[in-house]
Design an enzyme around this catalytic site. Sequence first.
Site, mmCIF file in Angstrom:
data_model
loop_
_atom_site.group_PDB
_atom_site.id
_atom_site.type_symbol
_atom_site.label_atom_id
_atom_site.label_comp_id
_atom_site.label_asym_id
_atom_site.label_seq_id
_atom_site.Cartn_x
_atom_site.Cartn_y
_atom_site.Cartn_z
ATOM 1 N N HIS A 22 0.825 -1.209 0.000
ATOM 2 C CA HIS A 22 0.000 0.000 0.000
ATOM 3 C C HIS A 22 0.859 1.259 0.000
ATOM 4 O O HIS A 22 0.351 2.352 -0.266
ATOM 5 C CB HIS A 22 -0.903 -0.025 1.231
ATOM 6 N N ASN A 69 -6.774 6.758 3.812
ATOM 7 C CA ASN A 69 -8.168 7.129 3.565
ATOM 8 C C ASN A 69 -8.442 8.626 3.656
ATOM 9 O O ASN A 69 -9.510 9.080 3.252
ATOM 10 C CB ASN A 69 -9.092 6.398 4.550
ATOM 11 N N ASP A 94 -0.735 2.428 -5.331
ATOM 12 C CA ASP A 94 -0.795 1.003 -5.632
ATOM 13 C C ASP A 94 -2.107 0.671 -6.341
ATOM 14 O O ASP A 94 -3.097 1.389 -6.190
ATOM 15 C CB ASP A 94 -0.680 0.184 -4.340
ATOM 16 N N ASN A 115 -9.160 3.931 -1.744
ATOM 17 C CA ASN A 115 -9.646 4.940 -0.796
ATOM 18 C C ASN A 115 -8.835 6.231 -0.800
ATOM 19 O O ASN A 115 -9.369 7.307 -0.527
ATOM 20 C CB ASN A 115 -9.701 4.355 0.619
#
Length: 196
Positions: A22, A69, A94, A115
């Site tokens: 991530h 997020n 990613d 997100n």
Amino acid sequence: MDNTTIIAGLGNPGDKYKDTRHNIGFMVVDYLARRAGVVLETEKWSAYYAKARIEGRNVYLVKPDTFMNLSGQAVIRYLDYYKCSAENLIVVHDDIDMSAGRLKLTNGGGAGGHNGIKSIIQHLSNKDFFRLKFGVGRPGKDGVHPDFPVDKYVLSPFSQDEKEMIEERMTVIEDGLGYLLSGDSKKAKNLINSVK
């Protein structure tokens, strides 16, 4: 593109998430900073940033410190302050829907379930920014066990082989973004998107 560009790499802050799938956006921005001879150690507006000169342009390299997020909260502050339009924003992130190591440079479009991108679109009220997607694969494909939960998979670290592959991709990313910053988005896309 005007003379100021913001390249935002997405990821999660803290050692716990370092070198995880991530966080490939952070890894790319750190690489670009090293190549430009700058260090992202100054924190402002919920992000670490550094100013660099790349291809004759002022480039702000940014790593939001908000967790994925909420990435848009930090990115919008930089765009507002430096009076950058969405077309002068490049977001590196990613992508689990692309095989590991595949690269794709796109402009506009939806969040694709990401997100961080969702947050940026929400805060910008605009989808027309560049995204540099770095494929990380997903469970059930490319030899990844299908029972590996997706949320845990993206927060798991890259293997040594994958880290070597990432290093190989970095030079293509640097060259491709160089073309983009020079105003040749077609050449940038042709180079970056050729990496499958």
